[in-house]
Scaffold this active site. Structure first.
Site, PDB file in Angstrom:
ATOM      1  N   GLU A 184      -2.857  11.218   3.257  1.00  0.00           N
ATOM      2  CA  GLU A 184      -4.011  11.030   4.128  1.00  0.00           C
ATOM      3  C   GLU A 184      -3.965  12.088   5.212  1.00  0.00           C
ATOM      4  OE1 GLU A 184      -4.180   7.198   5.988  1.00  0.00           O
ATOM      5  OE2 GLU A 184      -2.048   7.191   6.470  1.00  0.00           O
ATOM      6  N   GLU A 240       0.845  -1.196   0.000  1.00  0.00           N
ATOM      7  CA  GLU A 240       0.000   0.000   0.000  1.00  0.00           C
ATOM      8  C   GLU A 240       0.873   1.235   0.000  1.00  0.00           C
ATOM      9  OE1 GLU A 240      -3.032   0.135   3.033  1.00  0.00           O
ATOM     10  OE2 GLU A 240      -2.883   2.322   3.171  1.00  0.00           O
TER      11      GLU A 240
END
Length: 265
Positions: A151, A146
């Protein structure tokens, strides 16, 4: 934005407000793909580029139900994608939002992946622009790898982070670094979030400022699943993991995406 994310206790963390020294930016890149979200107001994003993940939780104890409705993800009419988190009862949840991906539509390996985004700001809100290996879900997380390009946890409106997850450094042990604006918040205006990716290194940028670079020989163990195609994800979560629950802040909350681009050698 991990599937089984715990509160972060990273193996690598710092907070920066200016550019860092590091590898030179990649050169000789050519635009491979882009979406500028042109289209009539209220229409869904281009189905040739994006598909909807429909459901809830995703392993992060999120509170929203992600739908494929225009009320949660649609075009603005002036070249923006609007992802909207709403407080409403739906399919047993108290919030709705959207999670869109390019899986099986647009996948890439190496180069520069970037997006220009204006973030919401509210406690318990968790916007993200990230990538998963294209062998998911046949290969489970974190084995697929990932790449979190950006974020944000709404309680920290001036900070974002970039992270890597793979076997041996995932969830609470992910490798990540924060970037903090020198002034203002990420909800004040649009900002550019990018990662540059080679066979043995990933490098993160905000508005052209390099703030993190991770090389293959720096990670714990020998897991480096970042040598295959990945697909992109844009989503706006409510609650879950490190985001925590909303605190009564006014809804809806909106994440605006101006464009997404992929450059390749």
């Amino acid at each position: 934005m991990t599937r089984f994310r715990l509160l972060l206790a990273a193996t690598l963390v710092s907070t920066l407000s200016c550019a860092s020294t590091g590898p030179e930016p990649l050169d000789n890149l050519k635009l491979f793909w882009e979406d500028t979200f042109d289209g009539a107001a209220g229409t869904l994003p281009n189905a040739a580029n994006w598909r909807f993940d429909i459901g809830t939780d995703w392993g992060n104890a999120q509170l929203e139900y992600d739908t494929d409705r225009a009320s949660n993800a649609s075009l603005s009419g002036d070249g923006k994608l609007v992802i909207t988190a709403r407080r409403e009862d739906f399919e047993g949840r108290s919030y709705t939002s959207a999670r869109i991906t390019t899986k099986d539509l647009v996948e890439t390996q190496y180069g520069r992946i970037e997006a220009r985004i204006k973030l919401p700001t509210a406690r318990g809100i968790w916007p993200a622009f990230w990538m998963l290996g294209n062998d998911f879900p046949e290969n489970d997380w974190p084995g697929v790898g990932e790449i979190d390009i950006m974020e944000n946890f709404g309680r920290e409106p001036a900070s974002i982070q970039g992270a890597l997850h793979a076997p041996g450094y995932s969830g609470a042990n992910s490798i990540y670094r924060k970037y903090t604006l020198p002034s203002g918040t990420f909800s004040d205006d649009f900002h550019d979030f990018a990662v540059e990716w080679t066979k043995d290194r990933l490098t993160w940028y905000v508005d052209g400022n390099l703030y993190q670079s991770i090389e293959r020989d720096q990670v714990p163990g020998d897991a480096w699943p970042f040598t295959k195609p990945f697909y992109m994800i844009l989503n706006l979560a409510v609650g879950g993991g490190p985001a925590g629950p909303p605190d009564g802040t006014t809804f809806p909350q909106v994440m605006l995406v101006d464009w997404v681009r992929v450059y390749r050698p």
